[in-house]
Every structure is written in structure tokens, then in C-alpha cells.
Write an enzyme that holds these catalytic residues in place. Sequence first.
Site, PDB file in Angstrom:
ATOM      1  N   THR A 110      29.376 -35.182  -0.039  1.00 26.36           N
ATOM      2  CA  THR A 110      30.021 -36.565  -0.692  1.00 26.36           C
ATOM      3  C   THR A 110      29.986 -35.441  -2.283  1.00 26.36           C
ATOM      4  O   THR A 110      29.083 -34.476  -2.591  1.00 26.36           O
ATOM      5  CB  THR A 110      29.349 -37.341  -1.181  1.00 26.36           C
ATOM      6  OG1 THR A 110      29.266 -37.949   0.602  1.00 26.36           O
ATOM      7  CG2 THR A 110      29.542 -38.483  -1.506  1.00 26.36           C
TER       8      THR A 110
ATOM      9  N   PHE B 157      30.290 -35.580  -5.972  1.00 28.36           N
ATOM     10  CA  PHE B 157      29.857 -35.983  -7.147  1.00 28.36           C
ATOM     11  C   PHE B 157      30.465 -36.457  -8.964  1.00 28.36           C
ATOM     12  O   PHE B 157      30.289 -34.470  -8.883  1.00 28.36           O
ATOM     13  CB  PHE B 157      28.194 -37.185  -7.590  1.00 28.36           C
ATOM     14  CG  PHE B 157      27.779 -37.144  -6.059  1.00 28.36           C
ATOM     15  CD1 PHE B 157      27.685 -38.600  -6.105  1.00 28.36           C
ATOM     16  CD2 PHE B 157      27.699 -36.484  -5.280  1.00 28.36           C
ATOM     17  CE1 PHE B 157      26.865 -39.310  -5.489  1.00 28.36           C
ATOM     18  CE2 PHE B 157      27.214 -37.155  -3.677  1.00 28.36           C
ATOM     19  CZ  PHE B 157      27.307 -39.086  -3.608  1.00 28.36           C
TER      20      PHE B 157
END
Length: 629
Positions: A531, A533
Site C-alpha cells: 500500500t 501512503f
Amino acid sequence: MIIVLERQIRDDHKQRIRSFLEEHGFRVREIVGEEETIFGAVGHLTIDHREVEVLPGVVRVIPISKPFKLASRELKREDTIVPVRDVKIGSGRVAVIAGPCSVESSEVMYETAEIVKRSGAVMLRGGAFKPRTSPYAFQGSGEAGLKLLRDVGDYYGMPVASEIVSPEHYAMMREYVDVLQIGTRNMQNYELLKVVGAGGRPVILKRGLAATIQEWLMAAEYLLAHGSEHVILCERGIRTFETSTRNTLDISAIPVVKKLTHLPIIVDPSHATGIREKVSPVALASVAAGADGLIVEVHPRPEQALSDGPQTLFPDQFERLMRDIEALCPVVEKELARLPEKGEQRPQFSGFDAGEHVSVAFQGEPGAYSEIALRRFFQSDAVSSQPCSEFRDVFDAVLEGRTRYGILPLENSLSGSIHENYDLLLQYPDLRIVGEIKIRIIHSLIAVPGAGLGDIERVYSHPQGFAQCARFLGEHPNWQQVPFYDTAGSVAHIARQGDKRCAAIAGSEAARAHGMHPLKEGIETNPQNYTRFVVLVREEHARIADPDRASIVFTTPDTPGSLFSCMRVIAERNLNMKKLESRPILGKPWQPMFYLDMEIPSLAAFEDAYAALATVAENLRLLGTYRVQ
Ligand code: PEP
Ligand code: MN
């Protein structure tokens, strides 16, 4: 004991609690944690806890069950990060320290530093006071050697580590050395520990060759109790009945120590094995087992080394080892630590001074992946994280100045963009992106301590948690899957329920944050699960030096070739586009808006492109210029 303080404690109350404890013979250490601020109080006297509990500003008092207090995870849940100049040791990075066993000639030292730096080492080692088994062996080059080590370290921009063998050397050694090493033979030299601890320099504390883990942690406690905050443990092999290697590397000490203490642990594969051919496999195994770094002996011509030649790596062996470590790091959710380039901006940004406490808002419960990402990004003990229930609350916290920064997931390698956050970015024009970090998502099945796989009947998680662990869940068709608003929140939920039949899917950090137990780690079907960020800040704090990435958003006129004209601006300036995504505009069906990320060689190059884009694009907006970690 641990004294948990009220969140909004008044300064005079805090001072009163501190004075009370000190008057009763305790040393007091303030620890600002993610959720609470605590005092850790240690001393030889005992006191009725209730006397402290009644003081204004105290929430509760918790005794520490382990004999090592300041070193224990009970006192401090988060990993300690030891800063050594620009290098940080602990939590998410693998830092490699390398150099010859002993400081040798100037020629050898410059040559070695050049070699190990080029291969990716972040610190230079070299002993100037050598505690040799034989009084006839080379004893080291003393202060002259330290001076040389310092000069070479400064020349290559590398911090330096060297062993201290006597308390009398402390004042002299601190002039030259960034990290003092306490060798295996001195682990229980308590007078040395006291002096080095009181000095406050970062310390590498090697495990005694016949020391238990508890004795080793008690030695670390000496350093901490006398004032040091920056202790790095080093497993370097212990004495066993086995004679095939110089010592026996106790690899299981790594996970054991990680559970017992917040201090980072590195491994010395050179002294552990004593044989050059065995160094690399054992070094890789140590990284795989969770070591925060390595200290490795390297020499341009090991056969001529003044000490420990047979266990010293040739330059090409070290280079190969570094490449293997780099390949291994993502598998164990780590990154290889590197030295910042000249003039490179450190992740703390300007205005974030050493010692200054800054807060960062994230969405989710403690232990959420967003919180893991912010810990990795900031790499500092001086950062406190503020949980928020909604993504929008993260934006509001930053906008309203309740936190300096906010962190947000924007994209997952398997499930794509998180559109809610892209839309929110547009609604908060006063906020900018100032940083980016990617983390690997590793899901665990988490249950109450004492529960086994056979007890589980119901599993809670975010629907994505279920989708990403479909293969594992397929092996347990009878488990009921209960969707939850976030993964770490589902762990908080099973913690409140305290029912052995309930489990949650989340990162194992969330298990730790809520006192739960990971039953099985790494249950995600696809390990390529990352992921991305971004870190947000108010516009006035957004300028960072040397950004390497820019994100913009724009629309194009409804005419042929309008998007092509925008792309041409970027192509002509040789900017590398990393992402282009179209999104519908709210309230304007069929009129897309484009999000674009690009690599930028400099701010000036980007500003030139931005000005040119403004002439061909519409509604052009800057989301941020920032650095990718
Ligand atoms: C060293 O690192 O140079 C050394 C002497 O190590 P140890 O204390 O582990 O033997
Ligand atoms: Mn050595």
C-alpha cells in the site's frame, strides 16, 4: 514501575509526580508513546503503589514484572530507534556496519571505507583497542587509530563504531567515535557499563560469550539505568560444545529479544562463525529472522589483515552479500538503510528539529497499517500518532492544526486506488503532500491469548482483509466471516469481547497494540501486496528541499487532442510519468479529471512544466512536490 499520566496533564502536576518519585529514590524517565505519556520509575527502594496512584495527574500505576525494567517492552511498546548522525538503527530498516577487525594503516582504512560505502554499508567499524585472547597478538593502534577512523569516516560521510575496553578511555574516545562498542568479554564489566551509560553516546552491547539473554538484557539495563537511551544489542555467537565454527550463532535470540525488549538488535556473523565462507549465509539468516542490522568484518586483502583475517570478507563477497540482503529485505517487510546523498533531505523535513515532538494523524485503531506506515516514514521516537475514525478526520486534524502531519493510503497494489482519499485531496486545497512511503501488507490471524486454531468459529475483518486472505480462509470453510470497518478495529473488537472463538485479520502490530496474539502470520494469498501512503501537511509547512516527485490534478478542454497536449509538455521536458488516472468529477457526469504523478529531477524543472501545463490544461492544481522514501 510504569506510571501512566493523564493525557492533558498539567505541567505542575507532572513536576510534582517526578519530584515525589525522585525524593523516594527513583530514577524517572519520561516516555511519550503513541497513546499515552508515561513515567518509567526504577530504583532499589520499594514503595506502596497507591501512594503514587493518588497523586493528581496519575491514571494508573503498573508494576514491571521483568528484572530488566527500562529495557523491557512492558515499559515501552514501540521499537526504539537509535539515531547515529544520519543513520537510524531499529524499526523497519536493516543497517549494515562494516570495516576491518582492527584499524590498520591509513591506506587500508580509506580503501575499506570506499569499498563498504559503495556496496551500501552505512557505518564504518574498526577496533583500536583490541581485547585479544593472546597477550602476544596485535593489541590495536590506540588513539592514533581512532583519529584515523574519525578522519576516514568524515571523508566518506560515515559514522564510526569502535570498541571501548576501559572506563578511563571514555573521555578520549567520545572525541572520535559515534558508537561505542562493548565487546563480548566486557558485557558484564559493570564499571565500564556505568561510565558508558552515563556518557549518553549510542552503544553496541555485544552478548557475552556465555551470557543468557536475561544476563545480556540486565547489562543493557545497566547502561539505561545510568542514563543511556541508545543501546543496540548485538548477538555475536555464544560458546557451545560445537567446535566447527568459532562460536554458535544463537539465531533464535533475535525473535526472543524482540519480544522482551524495545531495543534494536543487530548480528555479528563474522565473530559468530569465524570462517569467511559461513559469514554470508548466517548474515542472511539473521536478516530473515528479524535483525535490525549487521556488523561485518571486511578488508581489501583479508589474507594480510592484522587480526581476524580468516573470518573477514573479500570486497566482492561483501558486495554480493549486500545485494542479497537488498533482495531479502522486502520479504521480511524491511528496507536496507542507506546513507543520505549529499544535501539529501531527511524525512523529518525542515522545521522538525531533533527533540521536537510532532504529532501525526492516521485513520484507524492503534496498530493499523497507516500507523505502521507513519512509524516507518518518520523513523523517530519524537513522533506521536493520533488515531482518527474517518479519513476526513485526518484532513481536519491537519487543517485545524491539531496535528502537524497526517498520513493516508492512496493506492494498493492489488485493489487499486482509494478513491475516497483522492476526492478528499481536492476538497482540502490548503493541504499538500510532502512525502510518500510504500509498505508491504502482511495479514495475520489474531486471537485472544491462549486460543488455538481449533477454537475459532468467527472471524472479523475489513472486507478487503477477507478478500486478500481468501486461500487461507478457504481452508476453514466453517468459520463465519463478519465484516468490520477496519482491520485493526476488528482486533480491538475481539479484545473487548475476550472470546476464544473470535479471531480477526489484521497486521500483527495491531495484535501487539491490543494485547492479542497472532495465531498465524502471513496468511495473505498474494505476497505482492503493497500500500502506498502519502503524508500531508498544511501548505505553509510544505516546502521541502530537493523533491523528487510531484502530484497534480487537472481537467482538459472537451476538444480533440487536449490530453495529448498536456502529455507533450511532460514528454518534452523528459519528466517520467509514474501514474495517470482519470476520475469522474462530482456533479459533472462524463467530464473526467486527471490525477498525475511524475518523477522530477528538480523543483525548477517541475515549475517550468507546471507553468507550461497551465496554458493547456484547465483547473490545474498542485497536490504536492515531495520525496519518495
Ligand atoms: C570485535 O567486534 O572486534 C570483537 C572483538 O568482537 P567480540 O567482542 O564479539 O569478540
Ligand atoms: Mn574481529
